[in-house]
Design a protein around this motif. Structure first.
Motif, PDB file in Angstrom:
ATOM      1  N   UNK A  44       0.829  -1.200   0.000  1.00  0.00           N
ATOM      2  CA  UNK A  44       0.000   0.000   0.000  1.00  0.00           C
ATOM      3  C   UNK A  44       0.867   1.255   0.000  1.00  0.00           C
ATOM      4  N   UNK A  45       1.954   1.232   0.762  1.00  0.00           N
ATOM      5  CA  UNK A  45       2.854   2.374   0.819  1.00  0.00           C
ATOM      6  C   UNK A  45       3.502   2.603  -0.548  1.00  0.00           C
ATOM      7  N   UNK A  46       3.876   1.493  -1.218  1.00  0.00           N
ATOM      8  CA  UNK A  46       4.479   1.624  -2.532  1.00  0.00           C
ATOM      9  C   UNK A  46       3.474   2.090  -3.566  1.00  0.00           C
ATOM     10  N   UNK A  47       2.230   1.682  -3.415  1.00  0.00           N
ATOM     11  CA  UNK A  47       1.216   2.108  -4.365  1.00  0.00           C
ATOM     12  C   UNK A  47       0.858   3.576  -4.187  1.00  0.00           C
ATOM     13  N   UNK A  48       0.970   4.063  -2.955  1.00  0.00           N
ATOM     14  CA  UNK A  48       0.708   5.479  -2.724  1.00  0.00           C
ATOM     15  C   UNK A  48       1.918   6.281  -3.168  1.00  0.00           C
ATOM     16  N   UNK A  49       1.687   7.269  -4.022  1.00  0.00           N
ATOM     17  CA  UNK A  49       2.782   8.113  -4.466  1.00  0.00           C
ATOM     18  C   UNK A  49       2.485   9.545  -4.043  1.00  0.00           C
ATOM     19  N   UNK A  50       3.501  10.184  -3.557  1.00  0.00           N
ATOM     20  CA  UNK A  50       3.313  11.576  -3.156  1.00  0.00           C
ATOM     21  C   UNK A  50       3.270  12.461  -4.402  1.00  0.00           C
ATOM     22  N   UNK A  51       2.786  13.682  -4.237  1.00  0.00           N
ATOM     23  CA  UNK A  51       2.684  14.586  -5.384  1.00  0.00           C
ATOM     24  C   UNK A  51       4.056  14.906  -5.958  1.00  0.00           C
ATOM     25  N   UNK A  52       5.023  15.097  -5.087  1.00  0.00           N
ATOM     26  CA  UNK A  52       6.361  15.424  -5.577  1.00  0.00           C
ATOM     27  C   UNK A  52       6.930  14.273  -6.399  1.00  0.00           C
ATOM     28  N   UNK A  53       6.668  13.056  -5.988  1.00  0.00           N
ATOM     29  CA  UNK A  53       7.156  11.902  -6.743  1.00  0.00           C
ATOM     30  C   UNK A  53       6.458  11.823  -8.099  1.00  0.00           C
ATOM     31  N   UNK A  54       5.164  12.089  -8.126  1.00  0.00           N
ATOM     32  CA  UNK A  54       4.424  12.077  -9.387  1.00  0.00           C
ATOM     33  C   UNK A  54       4.940  13.180 -10.307  1.00  0.00           C
ATOM     34  N   UNK A  55       5.196  14.363  -9.749  1.00  0.00           N
ATOM     35  CA  UNK A  55       5.731  15.470 -10.547  1.00  0.00           C
ATOM     36  C   UNK A  55       7.111  15.101 -11.080  1.00  0.00           C
ATOM     37  N   UNK A  56       7.941  14.526 -10.216  1.00  0.00           N
ATOM     38  CA  UNK A  56       9.270  14.096 -10.651  1.00  0.00           C
ATOM     39  C   UNK A  56       9.176  13.084 -11.784  1.00  0.00           C
ATOM     40  N   UNK A  57       8.330  12.071 -11.635  1.00  0.00           N
ATOM     41  CA  UNK A  57       8.183  11.070 -12.690  1.00  0.00           C
ATOM     42  C   UNK A  57       7.661  11.687 -13.982  1.00  0.00           C
TER      43      UNK A  57
END
Length: 167
Positions: free
Chosen positions: A58-71
Motif C-alpha cells: 500500500x505504501x508503494x502504491x501510494x505516491x506523493x505529489x512530488x514523486x508524481x511530478x518528478x516522474x
C-alpha cells in the motif's frame, strides 16, 4: 499394601479407589501443547508478515505529489530527448540519401564528360587542321623573335592594360 476392596464414589470429577483419590484427567501432554503453541506462534508470525507486506504494498502504491511530478518531468525529458534523437536520425538518413544521389550524379556526369572528350579527341583530325591552317589560311609556325614571354605573379590570371607589341 492394601488388600481391601475398592469402592468407587464419584464426587466432582474425583473418584476414590481404595484409599487414593484420583482425578479423571490424565497428565497433560506437554509435547502437544508445545506443538499447538508453536503452530499459533507461526500463524501469528505469518499474519504479521502478511500485514507488513500489505502495508508495504500500500505504501508503494501510494505516491506523493512530488514523486508524481518528478516522474512526469522525467518522462517528459526522456520524451524530448527521444524526439530530438529520432529527428536527428531522420535528418542524417535524409542527408545520406541526398549525398548518395549527388555522388551518383557526379559519377554519371564524369562518365559523360569522359565520353564527350573521347569523341572530341577522335573527331578532331589535327593533321587536317594543320593542312587547312598552313595551306588555305596561310598560317605558319611562330619564329624566334615573334614569341614574347610574360612574367606572371602568383595570381592565376593576368590583366591586360595595353596592346601586345608586334615585331
Amino acid at each position: 499394601m492394601r488388600t481391601g476392596k475398592t469402592t468407587r464414589v464419584e464426587e466432582d470429577d474425583y473418584y476414590i479407589d481404595g484409599n487414593t483419590v484420583r482425578r479423571l484427567e490424565t497428565a497433560p501432554d506437554y509435547r502437544k501443547i508445545r506443538r499447538e503453541r508453536e503452530a499459533r506462534e507461526r500463524e501469528e508470525q505469518l499474519r504479521r508478515k502478511r500485514r507488513a507486506a500489505r502495508r508495504n504494498q500500500e505504501r508503494e502504491l501510494r505516491m506523493s505529489r512530488s514523486y508524481v511530478v518528478f516522474l512526469t518531468m522525467a518522462v517528459m525529458v526522456f520524451g524530448a530527448f527521444a524526439t530530438v534523437y529520432i529527428r536527428i536520425q531522420s535528418d542524417l538518413t535524409a542527408r545520406m540519401s541526398a549525398i548518395a544521389t549527388l555522388e551518383s550524379q557526379i559519377e554519371n556526369l564524369t562518365a559523360e564528360n569522359d565520353e564527350a572528350l573521347k569523341r572530341l579527341n577522335t573527331a578532331v583530325d589535327l593533321d587536317g587542321i594543320k593542312n587547312i591552317a598552313m595551306n588555305e589560311l596561310g598560317m605558319s609556325y611562330a619564329k624566334e623573335g615573334q614569341i614574347i614571354y610574360y612574367m606572371v605573379k602568383d595570381d592565376d590570371y593576368m590583366n591586360q592594360y595595353g596592346e601586345i607589341p608586334n615585331k
